[in-house]
Design an enzyme around this catalytic site. Sequence first.
Site, PDB file in Angstrom:
ATOM      1  N   HIS A  65      13.195  39.460  12.438  1.00  5.70           N
ATOM      2  CA  HIS A  65      11.766  39.528  12.291  1.00  5.70           C
ATOM      3  C   HIS A  65      11.221  40.503  11.188  1.00  5.70           C
ATOM      4  CE1 HIS A  65      12.084  42.911  15.387  1.00  5.70           C
ATOM      5  NE2 HIS A  65      11.999  43.274  14.337  1.00  5.70           N
ATOM      6  N   GLU A  91      18.593  46.278  16.859  1.00 12.87           N
ATOM      7  CA  GLU A  91      17.743  45.245  17.323  1.00 12.87           C
ATOM      8  C   GLU A  91      18.478  44.127  17.981  1.00 12.87           C
ATOM      9  OE1 GLU A  91      13.809  46.027  14.616  1.00 12.87           O
ATOM     10  OE2 GLU A  91      15.283  44.402  14.087  1.00 12.87           O
ATOM     11  N   HIS A 102      20.657  45.604   9.065  1.00 15.52           N
ATOM     12  CA  HIS A 102      20.063  46.264   8.282  1.00 15.52           C
ATOM     13  C   HIS A 102      19.816  47.777   8.613  1.00 15.52           C
ATOM     14  CE1 HIS A 102      16.927  45.090  11.308  1.00 15.52           C
ATOM     15  NE2 HIS A 102      16.037  45.711  10.897  1.00 15.52           N
ATOM     16  N   HIS A 134       6.992  48.237  16.880  1.00  6.75           N
ATOM     17  CA  HIS A 134       7.521  49.221  15.959  1.00  6.75           C
ATOM     18  C   HIS A 134       6.502  50.422  15.783  1.00  6.75           C
ATOM     19  CE1 HIS A 134       9.604  45.674  14.831  1.00  6.75           C
ATOM     20  NE2 HIS A 134      10.606  46.191  14.344  1.00  6.75           N
TER      21      HIS A 134
HETATM   22  C1  DHB Z   1      12.002  45.679   8.252  1.00  5.60           C
HETATM   23  C2  DHB Z   1      11.395  46.025   9.246  1.00  5.60           C
HETATM   24  C3  DHB Z   1      11.897  45.452  10.500  1.00  5.60           C
HETATM   25  O1  DHB Z   1      11.246  45.567  11.790  1.00  5.60           O
HETATM   26  C4  DHB Z   1      13.066  44.853  10.321  1.00  5.60           C
HETATM   27  O2  DHB Z   1      13.353  44.261  11.666  1.00  5.60           O
HETATM   28  C5  DHB Z   1      13.682  44.439   9.456  1.00  5.60           C
HETATM   29  C6  DHB Z   1      12.969  44.741   8.194  1.00  5.60           C
HETATM   30  C7  DHB Z   1      11.267  46.209   6.735  1.00  5.60           C
HETATM   31  O3  DHB Z   1      10.406  46.892   6.837  1.00  5.60           O
HETATM   32  O4  DHB Z   1      11.816  45.677   5.785  1.00  5.60           O
HETATM   33 FE    FE Z   2      12.403  45.300  13.427  1.00  5.79          FE
END
Ligand code: DHB
Ligand code: FE
Length: 279
Positions: A12, A240, A193, A59
């Site tokens: 997402h 996540e 990530h 978030h």
């Molecule tokens: C980013 C934010 C998110 O919530 C995520 O799941 C992946 C990437 C971002 O800010 O790049």
């Molecule tokens: Fe996220």
Amino acid sequence: MTTIVGGLGTSHVPAIGAAVDHDKTTEAYWKPLFDGYEKAREWMKDVKPDVAIIVYNDHASAFSLELIPTFLLGVADEFPPADEGYGPRDVPVVKGHPELAWHLAESLILDEFDMAIGNKMPVDHGLTVPLSIACGKPDAWPCRVIPLCVNVIQYPPPTGLRCYKLGKAIRKALENFDSDLRVAIFGTGGMSHQLQGERAGVINAEFDNKFLDQLSGDPKALTEISHQEYMMEAGSEGIEMVMWLIMRGALDDKVKEVHRHYHVPASNTAAGLIILEND
Ligand code: DHB
Ligand code: FE
């Protein structure tokens, strides 16, 4: 009888939403990612869900650190897109399905999952970006949405096993809801990530692809991954991915994999998408 039309797992990443909003999806950077989303958009049009239960995380948009529900069901008539610091995304308001949402709340709580109830809340990129991925840029979203928000921001998040069991309880609740509704369930977030700290930018394609393989074929193995292992292997925000296990738990043990797409990079993140149907 309420029908579960299938499950969709997807990242997402906010930049994916921005690419849709600013018509950049055919640019060289984004095209390979969005090409893989075409099949998902066709699938949504084919299976025509009346309702999508979207498992996502907030978030720090609707909730601050003052109030952190582990699991929360949105039961409102509608949910506006959140202002995440640069104004709300220019996307349609998300329409809820209060009747099914309250049924889920009752069934899950009586089944010993202590859900919080959301009567009023905005929804951030965690929920609206998956809608953009699956539905493109419509004037109105093609289905009602029940937001199911999970805390993966503040330690301790729920375990993968707890998430998988919640999925099973959702399935039971749907089976006991007397309707002819067609329901899809989305699991969102991930894939590997990390947005902060010394390991910012970490990507682990091997872990991600094994996760997708096992999500299809051996989800119980995924319920054994510890929080620490997610963090080590998939980065701090890789946690996540436990949310995909809620989606998976709501499906049959044996599923048919309809579509899969994995692409790096999307912003500083690995982006994955999978569509599963009961066999
Ligand atoms: C980013 C934010 C998110 O919530 C995520 O799941 C992946 C990437 C971002 O800010 O790049
Ligand atoms: Fe996220």
